[in-house]
Write a protein that holds these residues in place. Structure first.
Motif, PDB file in Angstrom:
ATOM      1  N   ILE A  85       0.842  -1.211   0.000  1.00 27.84           N
ATOM      2  CA  ILE A  85       0.000   0.000   0.000  1.00 27.84           C
ATOM      3  C   ILE A  85       0.866   1.246   0.000  1.00 27.84           C
ATOM      4  O   ILE A  85       0.650   2.192  -0.780  1.00 27.84           O
ATOM      5  CB  ILE A  85      -0.940  -0.022   1.224  1.00 27.84           C
ATOM      6  N   VAL A  86       1.888   1.255   0.864  1.00 30.78           N
ATOM      7  CA  VAL A  86       2.765   2.428   0.966  1.00 30.78           C
ATOM      8  C   VAL A  86       3.471   2.685  -0.361  1.00 30.78           C
ATOM      9  O   VAL A  86       3.554   3.831  -0.836  1.00 30.78           O
ATOM     10  CB  VAL A  86       3.785   2.232   2.112  1.00 30.78           C
ATOM     11  N   LEU A  87       3.976   1.623  -1.008  1.00 29.08           N
ATOM     12  CA  LEU A  87       4.703   1.802  -2.269  1.00 29.08           C
ATOM     13  C   LEU A  87       3.778   2.346  -3.359  1.00 29.08           C
ATOM     14  O   LEU A  87       4.149   3.248  -4.109  1.00 29.08           O
ATOM     15  CB  LEU A  87       5.337   0.478  -2.713  1.00 29.08           C
ATOM     16  N   ILE A  88       2.571   1.807  -3.432  1.00 32.72           N
ATOM     17  CA  ILE A  88       1.611   2.297  -4.445  1.00 32.72           C
ATOM     18  C   ILE A  88       1.320   3.773  -4.216  1.00 32.72           C
ATOM     19  O   ILE A  88       1.344   4.594  -5.140  1.00 32.72           O
ATOM     20  CB  ILE A  88       0.298   1.477  -4.386  1.00 32.72           C
ATOM     21  N   THR A  89       1.085   4.144  -2.926  1.00 32.30           N
ATOM     22  CA  THR A  89       0.797   5.548  -2.614  1.00 32.30           C
ATOM     23  C   THR A  89       1.976   6.443  -2.978  1.00 32.30           C
ATOM     24  O   THR A  89       1.795   7.549  -3.508  1.00 32.30           O
ATOM     25  CB  THR A  89       0.453   5.701  -1.127  1.00 32.30           C
ATOM     26  N   LEU A  90       3.203   5.966  -2.690  1.00 31.11           N
ATOM     27  CA  LEU A  90       4.386   6.754  -3.046  1.00 31.11           C
ATOM     28  C   LEU A  90       4.415   7.019  -4.548  1.00 31.11           C
ATOM     29  O   LEU A  90       4.742   8.118  -5.002  1.00 31.11           O
ATOM     30  CB  LEU A  90       5.659   6.025  -2.610  1.00 31.11           C
ATOM     31  N   GLY A  91       4.073   5.984  -5.307  1.00 35.70           N
ATOM     32  CA  GLY A  91       4.022   6.137  -6.764  1.00 35.70           C
ATOM     33  C   GLY A  91       3.020   7.210  -7.158  1.00 35.70           C
ATOM     34  O   GLY A  91       3.312   8.101  -7.969  1.00 35.70           O
ATOM     35  N   LEU A  92       1.841   7.160  -6.545  1.00 34.66           N
ATOM     36  CA  LEU A  92       0.809   8.160  -6.829  1.00 34.66           C
ATOM     37  C   LEU A  92       1.306   9.566  -6.468  1.00 34.66           C
ATOM     38  O   LEU A  92       1.090  10.528  -7.207  1.00 34.66           O
ATOM     39  CB  LEU A  92      -0.462   7.842  -6.037  1.00 34.66           C
ATOM     40  N   LEU A  93       1.993   9.645  -5.314  1.00 43.17           N
ATOM     41  CA  LEU A  93       2.523  10.938  -4.881  1.00 43.17           C
ATOM     42  C   LEU A  93       3.513  11.490  -5.900  1.00 43.17           C
ATOM     43  O   LEU A  93       3.506  12.687  -6.204  1.00 43.17           O
ATOM     44  CB  LEU A  93       3.214  10.803  -3.528  1.00 43.17           C
ATOM     45  N   ALA A  94       4.356  10.598  -6.427  1.00 47.25           N
ATOM     46  CA  ALA A  94       5.341  11.043  -7.423  1.00 47.25           C
ATOM     47  C   ALA A  94       4.630  11.639  -8.630  1.00 47.25           C
ATOM     48  O   ALA A  94       5.006  12.702  -9.139  1.00 47.25           O
ATOM     49  CB  ALA A  94       6.231   9.875  -7.833  1.00 47.25           C
ATOM     50  N   VAL A  95       3.580  10.951  -9.072  1.00 44.57           N
ATOM     51  CA  VAL A  95       2.834  11.456 -10.231  1.00 44.57           C
ATOM     52  C   VAL A  95       2.185  12.799  -9.913  1.00 44.57           C
ATOM     53  O   VAL A  95       2.298  13.769 -10.669  1.00 44.57           O
ATOM     54  CB  VAL A  95       1.751  10.427 -10.651  1.00 44.57           C
ATOM     55  N   SER A  96       1.525  12.870  -8.748  1.00 42.87           N
ATOM     56  CA  SER A  96       0.800  14.106  -8.451  1.00 42.87           C
ATOM     57  C   SER A  96       1.765  15.275  -8.232  1.00 42.87           C
ATOM     58  O   SER A  96       1.481  16.407  -8.610  1.00 42.87           O
ATOM     59  CB  SER A  96      -0.106  13.916  -7.236  1.00 42.87           C
TER      60      SER A  96
END
Lengths: 588, 590
Positions: free
Chosen positions: B71-82
């Motif tokens: 979950i944390v890794l997926i969210t980090l990915g989303l954060l990078a995009v945003s």
């Protein structure tokens, strides 16, 4: 830069210690409440929510307690916000007002020579935007100080919760702080550059609109627009560069606390597994990181504004520390009856420029009229300024009734002499305000009497509201001749003992001028008159003429005598006649 | 804008503004899309917390680290995009808005120059300047901070609401119940805030005016010893501003607090209602925790929006002021390319039944019907206020007549292209404004291509070679702000040379040598006679020496032409206005 900026802040705090304290206390309370709120959220989750969800029961008393806790914190927070923002805001506004007063006080006491050396636009922005810039960091300052308190409290409370989660904070807070610092450092030169270019754009616009008539009559609108556009484009590029930097830092600044929350989630899960913390602890800390991000930026705001603040402060200090005041004497008795004005071996130069007056000596005896005559640029206006002590001579003395002008107190000097300048200055006020200047001695009756002497009663009476008519900025609603007569009336209303007229009726028609001078001569000789003049009728009214040539006195004597003995004088004064005669000779 | 006029709405202004700055449009959809993606990153974190708690930490059989890590890794990915989207959005926004507003600045500047003299004078100089500086800056501020914030916060409220609804419609309802009253109260505060900020703006203007007077009028204040009066005015203006700023701040903080109280209530209500719902198993711990996070995400934008709305109103007011200036149609307009060019060669002048009145004022010039043949030298004389300056302004089309037509070389002035008109007809006003530059640069203002030698020659041709040689740095002498380093008479000399090098076919002098000594004036007059031979010259004069030297004299009295003819003839007409003026002139000069 940081050191100098902190010194400005220190100075501000010492000036308004009480408001600053209110702001800091409010802000610290605000920060502590943020932490408290996070722990309440955590505690509620751990002690009420989890048991309720697993055991399927909830106590009414507990729920009411929770509600009271949240509402209570909220009320306290409102109080803290009032303290923080009003303390900071009042402090900022009071400091701005204080320094605006100080700067304008200096403007009023520094001599015209100092004013001449500084552009009007610069002086305006010293009192306005520079003062404002100097105290911009004051607004977020208590917030920033409170935030430091909050961060310390947060780190301590984190260590009490769990050392692993605390490490996240120990890494995160300095990272946020550092990023803010880097941001401010990189941003401030860009901001300062943009500010400078903004001032330039403003200056170009001001000058161009000032000269709008010339621009129009020469058909130079397109060229002026081109000149303006160059500066506008430069400003645009500077602002875009500001935006790029902001575009880079803002999202990063938003992302950091989120990363912290995620780290807490991951590490918290691990610590939970080993039984070191509870769900309540995890939720508290995660919540804390989400709400901390915003206050931390307050530190960045202060740091970011410091360079601008220092620049503004230094410009303000330059005005406050400016020297060259005309020192006034202690003599308060202006004397009575017409004054005797005497120039004794006076020389003068503007600033470091070449000397414009050399060894000037002459006397205006009490009750007499002396005319200053000379070609354009021969130094007449400078003598007029010296006579009323707008400037002091570089050598030699100017005396009134034998007393050097610097010995007179300001009030005595103003009561002694009045200057009517070549270019009339009208205040944005009513006709009455412009004539009386709130001088106690000048009532409506005196104002009308002065207007009559200046041949201005006619047009003033015809104005829509007579004395109460507002004349607008610089008197733009009046014609040139009307403005001159109004300033003449202003001078006469003070019943000066010495009247200095610097070509003060140049925009008045000959007939009106003759009437004015006739009235002045007949005006019970209450004043001695020094008049700069070109018209022969004016000159002929003078008891004596001082003829200037290139900043030296070429001759002194009655008009008729100079006409007979000084060819240069005769040529100047009879130029029209000669021209006429020559023309007639040619035609014949 | 008068108080009686109802101010147009914020949206209407923005719409009008965007229409006038089409540069703002392209890529707008892209910018908005980027803004939404960047904002979505903020909602990702609470969702991650919910998922982490429900699926990982409180997973059946104890905490499941692997799930949490995923979950944390997926969210980090989303954060990078945003975060990347956030960067791109701000970059675009700055580039587009600054480019659009730079062009708005330039256009407004040009438009102000195109307005008639009357319009220019009816506004304070300072406020015209702020149309192209401070007002535009406020729009920028609005577009870059306010506008985006409003957009983002709007988006954040929307997305947060959707996520909340997915978790629990009941709790969402609770949040709304807490915020709707607050929103209404805040809305009411907006009106008061708008009013108090308007007072702040007005008092800022008054303060600036008072400061300006103390600077510009410094010499007068000193000479008349009226320091204390000026100090009092300044203190009052400065203190009134401070008091209004403090009042505005109090109102703003009170409004802000309403949101704060609502947030507290919402948090309390969500927990209480959430627990009650959870008891029945209708909610998970993770969802309730996420909700507490979401309430914060919901509050923040509302708080920010209230702050931003204040600024937005200031900014929109600034935008409105700029648009209002652009909306003024120049009443003395350039006919442009459709217009005619003046016929080549010396110009004749004809006034056909011309009258003039200032808008709303009495008639200042009436029934003027006359012709000035090409190549003649005419003097216009009359008392102050007789209308002689109005004559000059109509002749140079600084104003248009209220009735009748002015014709140059048989072409009506209103149909003459400005580039033709301004290059052939030049006026020297009484106040010869000089730019803060050198003497040479000021002269080149009229004829940019001239060499130094040509400039020196121009001075010599007007008999001013000696004066030029006497300047400390000759042509390179700086003249100071508005030319104030030179005496008034000297400024007029430079202005005259400037007009001379413009090489006009019709030269209009409006008391252009009023501050020059008689000998210099006579010398100038002779020089002018020589250099303007073969051109048409109209001189407005109160020194009758000019009238004596003219081919013809036009006498104006109380707005009417009362006499015309050569000096020698007019002076013989006993009891006439001119004879009286001349007698008085002789009295003055002999």
């Amino acid at each position: 830069m940081l050191g100098r900026g902190l010194r400005v802040l220190g100075r501000a705090i010492r000036t308004e210690p009480r408001l600053f304290t209110v702001g800091v206390v409010g802000s610290s309370l605000f920060g502590l409440l943020i932490i408290a709120n996070s722990y309440v959220v955590g505690a509620v989750t751990g002690h009420v929510v989890v048991p309720a969800f697993t055991e399927h029961r909830a106590g009414v008393r507990e729920l009411l307690l929770i509600a009271a806790a949240f509402v209570g914190i909220s009320v306290l927070r409102v109080i803290s916000i009032f303290g923080r923002r009003l303390g900071a805001g009042y402090m900022q506004f009071r400091l701005q007002a204080r320094y605006r007063r100080a700067v304008t006080r200096r403007y009023l006491s520094l001599p015209p020579a100092w004013h001449a050396r500084h552009a009007t636009g610069t002086l305006l922005s010293n009192a306005n935007s520079d003062v404002e810039a100097a105290f911009v960091p004051i607004a977020p300052l208590p917030f920033a100080v409170g935030t430091v308190v909050m961060i310390l409290a947060a780190v301590i409370s984190l260590f009490f919760t769990d050392w692993v989660l605390a490490l996240v904070g120990v890494v995160l807070f300095p990272a946020l702080f550092l990023m803010n610092l880097v941001y401010s450092r990189r941003m401030s030169p860009r901001q300062i550059r943009a500010q400078r270019l903004r001032a330039k754009v403003s200056a170009v616009a001001h000058e161009s609109f000032d000269g709008a008539l010339v621009v129009k009559t020469m058909g130079r609108e397109a060229d002026e627009s081109r000149r303006f556009r160059v500066h506008v484009t430069e400003l645009r590029d500077a602002l875009i560069s500001v935006g790029r930097l902001r575009g880079l830092f803002d999202p990063l600044m938003d992302a950091l606390p989120s990363i912290g929350t995620l780290a807490v989630l991951l590490l918290g899960a691990w610590r939970l597994q080993s039984g070191a913390i509870t769900v309540a602890d995890l939720v508290s800390v995660a919540f804390l990181f989400t709400v901390l991000a915003f206050p931390v930026r307050a530190i960045g705001w202060v740091v970011a504004e410091l360079p601008r603040s220092v620049a503004g402060w230094e410009r303000v200090q330059a005005v406050l520390g400016a020297e060259g005041d005309l020192a006034y004497g202690a003599t308060t008795d202006p004397g009575t009856g017409p004054a005797t004005l005497r120039f004794d071996q006076v020389s003068f130069a503007y600033g470091q420029g070449a000397e414009v007056l050399h060894d000037i000596s002459f006397t205006v005896p009490a009750g007499r009229t002396v005319a200053l005559v000379g070609a354009t640029g021969s130094g007449k206006s400078t003598i007029a300024s010296l006579a009323v002590r707008l400037v002091d001579p570089d050598s030699g003395t100017v005396t009134a009734d034998g007393r050097p002008l610097p010995e007179l107190a300001p009030g005595a000097l103003a009561a002694t002499s009045a200057l009517v300048p070549q270019v009339p200055f009208i205040f944005d006020d009513t006709v009455r305000g412009n004539i009386t200047l709130d001088r106690e001695s000048v009532d409506d009756e005196a104002a009308w009497a002065a207007l009559r002497l200046a041949q201005a009663d006619g047009f003033v009476a015809k104005l829509p509201e007579a004395l109460d008519t507002a004349v607008g900025e610089r008197g733009t609603s009046l014609s040139g001749g009307q403005r001159q007569r109004l300033t003449l009336a202003r001078a006469l209303a003070g019943r000066p003992r010495l009247l200095v007229l610097d070509d003060a009726t140049s925009a008045v028609d000959p007939r009106v001028e003759a009437a004015i001078l006739g009235a002045l001569r007949g005006h019970d000789a209450g004043a001695s008159i020094l008049v700069v003049a070109y018209r022969r009728a004016t000159i002929a009214l003078a008891d004596e003429v001082v003829f200037l040539r290139d900043g030296r006195i070429a001759a002194v004597g009655p008009h008729t005598e100079l006409m007979a003995t000084v060819p240069g004088y005769r040529d100047l004064v009879t130029a029209y006649e000669q021209a006429e005669n020559e023309e007639e000779t040619v035609q014949a | 804008m008068t108080a009686a006029v109802v101010e147009e709405g914020t949206l209407a202004t923005v719409r009008r503004g965007v229409k006038l700055s089409p540069e703002l449009r392209p890529g707008l959809a892209g910018t908005i899309a980027l803004a939404f993606v960047s904002m979505a990153g903020r909602v990702a974190v609470p969702i991650a917390v919910q998922q982490g708690i429900d699926r990982g930490i409180r997973a059946p059989g104890g905490p499941h680290l692997g799930v949490v890590l995923t979950i944390v890794l997926i969210t980090l990915g989303l954060l990078a995009v945003s975060t990347t989207c956030g960067y791109l959005m701000t970059r675009r926004l700055f580039t587009v808005s600054e480019t659009a507003l730079a062009s708005l600045r330039s256009r407004t500047f040009r438009h102000i120059h195109d307005l008639s003299m009357l319009h220019q004078q009816s506004e304070r100089r300072g406020s015209l300047v702020s149309r192209v500086t401070g007002d535009v800056d406020q729009i920028t501020q609005f577009l870059q901070t306010g506008g985006v914030q409003l957009l983002l916060t709007g988006g954040q409220v929307a997305v947060t609401t959707i996520v909340m609804l997915v978790y629990s419609w009941q709790l969402t309802l609770v949040v709304f119940v807490c915020f709707v009253p607050a929103a209404i109260v805040i809305r009411l505060f907006q009106k008061r805030l708008a009013a108090v900020y308007r007072v702040v703006r007005e008092r800022t203007g008054i303060m600036l005016g008072a400061v300006a007077e103390s600077v510009v009028g410094a010499a007068v204040i000193r000479a008349y010893g009226v320091r204390s009066r000026t100090e009092k005015r300044l203190d009052d203006a400065i203190d009134n501003l401070r008091v209004s700023q403090q009042r505005a701040l109090r109102t703003s903080v009170t409004s802000f607090s309403t949101g704060e109280i609502a947030a507290g209530l919402a948090l309390a209500a969500v927990v209480v209602v959430g627990v009650l719902l959870g008891v029945d198993g209708g909610l998970t711990v993770g969802k309730l925790t996420a909700f507490l996070f979401l309430v914060t995400l919901f509050i923040q934008p509302v708080q920010i929006a209230t702050e931003v709305l204040n600024e937005a109103q200031n900014a929109v007011a600034g935008w409105r002021r700029v648009l209002d200036v652009l909306d003024i149609q120049p009443d003395v307009a350039d006919p442009g390319t459709e217009g005619a060019a003046l016929p080549p060669g010396p110009l004749s002048v004809r006034f056909a039944d011309v009258s003039y009145r200032y808008p709303g004022g009495p008639i200042v010039l009436a029934d003027v019907d006359l012709e000035i043949p090409a190549r003649t030298k005419v003097a216009v004389v009359g008392e102050t206020g007789s209308g002689k300056t109005t004559f000059a302004k109509l002749l140079t089309r600084l104003m248009d007549p209220a009735g009748g037509t002015v014709l140059l070389g048989d072409t009506p002035l209103t149909s003459v292209r400005f580039d033709s008109l301004r290059s052939r007809v030049v006026m020297v006003p009484q106040d010869g404004f000089l730019f803060d530059a050198t003497v040479a640069e000021n002269i080149r203002f009229a004829a940019p291509g001239l060499t130094d030698d040509q400039l020196t020659d121009a001075f010599a041709e007007l008999g001013l070679g000696d004066w030029l040689a006497g300047l400390p740095q000759g042509l390179e002498t700086p003249v100071g702000e508005r030319g104030e380093a030179l005496s008034v008479g000297e400024r007029q000399l430079v202005a005259l040379v400037r007009a001379y090098v413009a090489d006009p076919d019709l030269l209009v002098l409006d008391e252009a040598t009023s501050a020059v000594d008689p000998a210099t004036e006579v010398r100038l007059q002779r020089a002018l006679d020589t250099v303007t031979r073969g051109r048409t010259t109209v001189a407005i004069a109160h020194r009758l020496s000019t009238a004596q030297a003219a081919d013809e004299v036009i006498v104006v009295d109380a707005g009417r032409v009362v006499q015309r003819g050569p000096h020698a003839v007019l002076v013989q007409e006993e009891g006439s206005i001119y004879a009286k003026l001349y007698a008085s002139w002789l009295e003055q000069t002999r």
